[in-house]
Design an enzyme around this catalytic site. Sequence first.
Site, short mmCIF file in Angstrom:
data_model
loop_
_atom_site.label_atom_id
_atom_site.label_comp_id
_atom_site.label_asym_id
_atom_site.label_seq_id
_atom_site.Cartn_x
_atom_site.Cartn_y
_atom_site.Cartn_z
N GLY A 13 0.81 -1.22 0.00
CA GLY A 13 0.00 0.00 0.00
C GLY A 13 0.84 1.26 0.00
O GLY A 13 0.57 2.20 0.75
N SER A 15 1.42 3.35 -2.63
CA SER A 15 1.13 4.28 -3.73
C SER A 15 0.77 5.67 -3.21
O SER A 15 0.78 6.64 -3.97
CB SER A 15 -0.01 3.73 -4.59
OG SER A 15 -1.09 3.34 -3.77
N ARG A 16 0.41 5.76 -1.93
CA ARG A 16 -0.02 7.06 -1.39
C ARG A 16 0.02 7.05 0.13
O ARG A 16 0.35 6.02 0.74
CB ARG A 16 -1.42 7.43 -1.89
CG ARG A 16 -2.46 6.36 -1.64
CD ARG A 16 -3.67 6.55 -2.56
NE ARG A 16 -4.52 5.37 -2.63
CZ ARG A 16 -5.62 5.20 -1.92
NH1 ARG A 16 -6.01 6.12 -1.08
NH2 ARG A 16 -6.34 4.11 -2.07
N ASP A 64 -3.03 -7.82 -4.81
CA ASP A 64 -4.14 -7.68 -3.86
C ASP A 64 -3.79 -8.55 -2.65
O ASP A 64 -3.80 -9.77 -2.74
CB ASP A 64 -5.43 -8.17 -4.52
CG ASP A 64 -6.64 -7.97 -3.62
OD1 ASP A 64 -6.47 -7.75 -2.41
OD2 ASP A 64 -7.77 -8.03 -4.15
N VAL A 65 -3.48 -7.91 -1.53
CA VAL A 65 -3.04 -8.68 -0.36
C VAL A 65 -4.15 -9.56 0.20
O VAL A 65 -3.88 -10.45 1.02
CB VAL A 65 -2.44 -7.78 0.76
CG1 VAL A 65 -1.23 -7.01 0.25
CG2 VAL A 65 -3.49 -6.85 1.35
N ASN A 91 1.69 -2.23 5.40
CA ASN A 91 1.00 -0.94 5.58
C ASN A 91 -0.39 -0.91 4.95
O ASN A 91 -1.24 -0.15 5.40
CB ASN A 91 1.88 0.16 4.98
CG ASN A 91 1.12 1.47 4.81
OD1 ASN A 91 0.95 2.21 5.77
ND2 ASN A 91 0.64 1.73 3.60
N TYR A 156 -12.68 -2.12 12.06
CA TYR A 156 -11.31 -1.60 11.87
C TYR A 156 -10.51 -1.71 13.17
O TYR A 156 -9.38 -2.20 13.18
CB TYR A 156 -11.40 -0.15 11.42
CG TYR A 156 -10.06 0.54 11.23
CD1 TYR A 156 -9.32 0.32 10.08
CD2 TYR A 156 -9.57 1.43 12.19
CE1 TYR A 156 -8.09 0.97 9.90
CE2 TYR A 156 -8.36 2.08 12.01
CZ TYR A 156 -7.63 1.85 10.86
OH TYR A 156 -6.42 2.49 10.68
N ALA A 158 -11.02 -3.65 15.73
CA ALA A 158 -10.78 -5.07 16.05
C ALA A 158 -9.68 -5.63 15.17
O ALA A 158 -8.83 -6.40 15.63
CB ALA A 158 -12.07 -5.86 15.88
#
Length: 248
Positions: A13, A15-16, A64-65, A91, A156, A158
Amino acid sequence: MIRLKGKIALVTGASRGIGRAIALRLAKEGADIAINFLTDQHRAEAVCQEVRAIGPRAVALQADVRREQSVLDMIQRVVHSFGRIDVLVNNAGVEYEEPIEATSEEHWDDTFAVNVKGLFFTSRAAARIMAGGKGGAIVNIASRFGFLGDPHSLAYSASKAAVINITKAMAKRYGPAIRVNCVAPAYTPTDMMAHVTKEYQRATQSGTPLNRFATPEDTAAAVAFLASDDAAFTTGQTILVDGGYSLK
Ligand SMILES: NC(=O)c1ccc[n+]([C@@H]2O[C@H](COP(=O)([O-])OP(=O)(O)OC[C@H]3O[C@@H](n4cnc5c(N)ncnc54)[C@H](OP(=O)(O)O)[C@@H]3O)[C@@H](O)[C@H]2O)c1
């Protein structure tokens, strides 16, 4: 500081947002960087350009993780590009802010698929490569809400508590070759937080002893420390980068 000269780092993650800042900080510390993204190839390539302008090598890798095969392919592509992996930063993350009553099964599953399952499969695959070489360091990104809980994003919170727990379990399993640590940031203005109100921002700032928001660079600095030999005797730990917010 140049603490990662000659190291190979994969940042998911990247890219930004916070992932981009981590990629740039690790590059400034001397590491070559594999920049994972899901959809935004354009921005991932732009981060690669920024890394190359600093000096190290960079490659952008779509994966895609949430899908183990996608993760395994990504790990192979890092090895193909750079020969090994020394540092993994998990991340990539998603958050759906909604009240408990409105939390859907789809959002619950996606939150755990990215934030927990993705982190697990990526860590396991990278650890195999690290253990077959000189070892390495894994740094996970949790959240202050992994400690505090948040009724406005329960899934989120949890999922980030699970990240803190996985960090401890993996540190036990993968030592001494691999150290596994975690950074738990506070509210950081990124795309993920584009929906927050001015009122939320004011309350967050006034509740923070250091009287400002976190920046992506604050988190990146803690990640760089944990990835480096300066943290050679630190494993299984989570550093809260929250300006003291959680002290109240
Ligand atoms: N911002 C905050 O306030 C805050 C606070 C505490 C913790 N965090 C944590 O910090 C991390 C980064 O947050 P952020 O604010 O920088 O988020 P962001 O700006 O929304 O960026 C999310 C990144 O994750 C990638 N991604 C999403 N789903 C993915 C998947 N299935 N596979 C691979 N990559 C995926 C995105 O790729 P694309 O660009 O290609 O879509 C993007 O690079 C997250 O783990 C988040 O939970 C953030």
